[in-house]
Structures are given as structure tokens and as C-alpha cells.
Design a protein around this motif. Structure first.
Motif, PDB file in Angstrom:
ATOM      1  N   ASN A 150       0.830  -1.204   0.000  1.00  0.00           N
ATOM      2  CA  ASN A 150       0.000   0.000   0.000  1.00  0.00           C
ATOM      3  C   ASN A 150       0.864   1.253   0.000  1.00  0.00           C
ATOM      4  N   GLU A 180       2.359   1.657  -3.399  1.00  0.00           N
ATOM      5  CA  GLU A 180       1.342   2.132  -4.334  1.00  0.00           C
ATOM      6  C   GLU A 180       1.129   3.636  -4.178  1.00  0.00           C
ATOM      7  N   ARG A 237       6.740   3.280 -11.823  1.00  0.00           N
ATOM      8  CA  ARG A 237       7.107   1.956 -11.307  1.00  0.00           C
ATOM      9  C   ARG A 237       8.573   1.641 -11.594  1.00  0.00           C
TER      10      ARG A 237
END
Length: 190
Positions: free
Chosen positions: A46, A49, A88
Motif C-alpha cells: 500500500n 502504491e 514503477r
């Protein structure tokens, strides 16, 4: 170390390779996780992210600021998932650094008509001494033709060289340079 993806490989090849390397480095072996470690791993996902979303927002803001001043256009058309993929890959490249992403300086450049324009310099955390630099080179989509609107707007209310829209290619290049080492940088081209 130099790693690149040849033209005949899809951009997913690097993303998949980086994903597997990052997840292997981050969590070790998933079979070794016990109940409490599993909760910690979920929290890390999390947090990762959220960091990825924040980083993507920083890149979007850079493009937004550069539209009229450096790119001379009214809008930048970005392929779906491009900014997310870049974020990413940046996270993965920073995962092996002593301070992680916090120790980064990111230079955002745009390659237009075989010229590279500097768009922005992002310091992720100014309280940390940088340990590495990343240079992101976005590319203009060479396959797109200028729209008819661009021809009508030239010579009307905008300066010469101003285009209505700039379309980005799904390809990009990331170059990593360690500031504490004399070893060669890492180049990832998608």
C-alpha cells in the motif's frame, strides 16, 4: 552495468523483469512469510502504491508546467499507463539505493525532432543528500501527423512554432547514475 531492451522486444519485457527483481529484493521468498509478516508486506504494498501515485503526479505536473513554456503546445497527449509505468520503473531503480527514492534527483527531458529539451528537475526529498540521478527521456510520437487545427492556429493567436497538441510515444529511456560510485550507469530503454 548497462541493460537495454532491443527494439523487437515489447516494453512489458523490462517492466516484468524489473517487477520480478524488485519484488524478489523487497520481500525475499513469499513462502517464508508468517502471519504477521504478511500484514507488514500488505502495508508495504500500500505504501509503495501511494509512492508510485505520488511520483506519477510529480511527472504529470512537470509536463503540465512545461506545456507552454518549453514544449510550446496547449496540450500533451500521454499514452495510457505511460506515466504509471515510468513511476514503477523509477521506484524499482531506486530500491537498491542506500536512501531509496528519497536520495534521488530526477531530470525530465523530452526528445523532439532529434533534439533533447530539458523540462524539469525533481528532487524527491530535499532534506536528503542525493545518492543517484535518474534522467528520464520522453519521446515525441514520430508517427503522428500534425492536426489541421495546428495549421489554422499558426499565424493567428499563437506564436510561431506553437502547436496545439504534442503526442508522446509509449517509448522512453531511463538512465541511472550513481553519485557515490565510479561504475557505469544503468540504461533502461522501453
Amino acid at each position: 552495468m548497462v541493460a537495454s531492451c532491443s527494439k523487437n522486444k515489447s516494453p512489458e519485457c523490462i517492466s516484468e523483469r524489473l517487477d520480478s527483481e524488485c519484488s524478489r529484493r523487497r520481500s525475499g521468498d513469499a513462502a517464508d512469510l508468517n502471519y504477521w509478516d504478511h500484514d507488514l508486506a500488505e502495508n508495504n504494498v500500500n505504501e509503495e502504491e501511494q509512492t508510485c501515485q505520488y511520483l506519477a503526479k510529480l511527472f504529470e505536473n512537470s509536463l503540465c508546467r512545461a506545456k507552454k513554456t518549453k514544449l510550446h503546445c496547449s496540450e500533451v497527449l500521454v499514452p495510457e499507463r505511460l506515466i504509471r509505468k515510468i513511476a514503477r520503473d523509477v521506484l524499482c531503480l531506486s530500491s537498491s539505493e542506500p536512501c531509496g527514492l528519497r536520495g534521488s534527483i530526477i531530470y525530465v527531458n523530452m526528445e523532439i525532432e532529434n533534439m533533447c529539451k530539458k523540462l524539469d528537475r525533481i528532487v524527491y526529498d530535499s532534506s536528503v543528500i542525493p545518492t543517484f540521478e535518474l534522467t528520464l527521456i520522453l519521446k515525441q510520437d514520430g508517427n503522428s501527423w500534425p492536426s489541421l487545427r495546428d495549421f489554422f492556429f499558426i499565424g493567428t493567436c499563437f506564436a510561431p512554432g506553437f502547436r496545439q497538441a504534442l503526442k508522446l510515444s509509449p517509448g522512453f529511456c531511463l538512465i541511472k547514475k550513481k553519485l557515490y560510485s565510479s561504475s557505469a550507469g544503468t540504461v533502461i530503454e522501453c
